[in-house]
Design an enzyme around this catalytic site. Sequence first.
Site, PDB file in Angstrom:
ATOM      1  N   PRO A   1       0.835  -1.199   0.000  1.00 48.63           N
ATOM      2  CA  PRO A   1       0.000   0.000   0.000  1.00 48.63           C
ATOM      3  C   PRO A   1       0.873   1.253   0.000  1.00 48.63           C
ATOM      4  O   PRO A   1       1.804   1.360   0.795  1.00 48.63           O
ATOM      5  CB  PRO A   1      -0.804  -0.132   1.301  1.00 48.63           C
ATOM      6  CG  PRO A   1      -0.813  -1.597   1.586  1.00 48.63           C
ATOM      7  CD  PRO A   1       0.522  -2.093   1.119  1.00 48.63           C
ATOM      8  N   GLU A   2       0.579   2.167  -0.910  1.00 47.26           N
ATOM      9  CA  GLU A   2       1.335   3.413  -1.008  1.00 47.26           C
ATOM     10  C   GLU A   2       0.441   4.566  -0.566  1.00 47.26           C
ATOM     11  O   GLU A   2      -0.629   4.341   0.005  1.00 47.26           O
ATOM     12  CB  GLU A   2       1.853   3.582  -2.435  1.00 47.26           C
ATOM     13  CG  GLU A   2       2.769   2.442  -2.869  1.00 47.26           C
ATOM     14  CD  GLU A   2       3.252   2.557  -4.314  1.00 47.26           C
ATOM     15  OE1 GLU A   2       3.347   3.683  -4.830  1.00 47.26           O
ATOM     16  OE2 GLU A   2       3.522   1.513  -4.925  1.00 47.26           O
TER      17      GLU A   2
ATOM     18  N   ARG B   1      21.723  13.800  -7.058  1.00 49.79           N
ATOM     19  CA  ARG B   1      21.731  12.336  -7.046  1.00 49.79           C
ATOM     20  C   ARG B   1      22.106  11.792  -8.424  1.00 49.79           C
ATOM     21  O   ARG B   1      21.463  12.117  -9.426  1.00 49.79           O
ATOM     22  CB  ARG B   1      20.344  11.809  -6.654  1.00 49.79           C
ATOM     23  CG  ARG B   1      19.844  12.305  -5.316  1.00 49.79           C
ATOM     24  CD  ARG B   1      20.602  11.679  -4.158  1.00 49.79           C
ATOM     25  NE  ARG B   1      20.314  10.263  -4.039  1.00 49.79           N
ATOM     26  CZ  ARG B   1      19.293   9.760  -3.357  1.00 49.79           C
ATOM     27  NH1 ARG B   1      18.442  10.558  -2.732  1.00 49.79           N
ATOM     28  NH2 ARG B   1      19.130   8.459  -3.278  1.00 49.79           N
TER      29      ARG B   1
END
Length: 274
Positions: free
Chosen positions: A2-3, A158
């Site tokens: 679940p997000e 990044r």
Amino acid sequence: MPELPEVETLRRGLEKEAVGCCIHAVTIVNQKVLKGQSEAEFRDRAVGKRIVGANRRGKYLLLPLAVDNLSSPSFTLCLHLKMRGSIRLQRADMALGRYGVLCLTLDQGRALHYNDMWGWGEWRVVADTEPLPLPELGDEPLELGWDVEAFVRHLAGRRVAIKTVLLDQKVVAGVGNIYADEALFRAGIAPTRAAAGLVRQEGELLAEAIRQVLTEAVARGGTQGDYVDLYGQPGQYAPLVYNRGGAACPRCAVPLKKMKLGGRGTTFCPACQN
């Protein structure tokens, strides 16, 4: 797992059904989910308290508990569903099912059943004098004040794949595998590209795509599949690319490609995303 949209859907259900209710009893089948907290302490802190709110931080649900509706919260029930956890509103006289791990008995003959096939979830009751057991989390992408400038700066620093950066909860809270794939497709960005290689306009486009995808998924109660909401209803959001490797791209009809990236299944269009 679940997000954000699935957890937000549960939060809204709990806000409607559980806020204002007293926790009359606790049943614990697998104490592994308490993550080191004793059953006695969990019960002592939860039983007799009233749920006075339903909040969310990233993929964590936070339910403040008080002696009554007029008191300030003295504890917070902090929980995370992990990979296979689900919460169902049930009758209090119903037994926990095969994968039942924990039950909270509430008012009016109702209960919250927590089911978790693998028992990986986290449930703890934390006193207001203790820090919440949350990891470092980034900004909430659905907040009106989401700092897109800070998000773009994170990308610039990044050199790993952009998909990997999106899964880093310290960068943006709540986004997981499903919505990372969906947002990258919507923004037309290949998941393998180095985050630092994105130009500013692409970073801003990706931020907007994240917002749009999450907003649409919340409106539809989460993504179709194994997940169900508080009432046992599955989500209605239909992913365009996630887990659809080999299917025709909904934009250009080129077969979608599925690969492993950072150990996670990743689906994208080799023609539309670059």
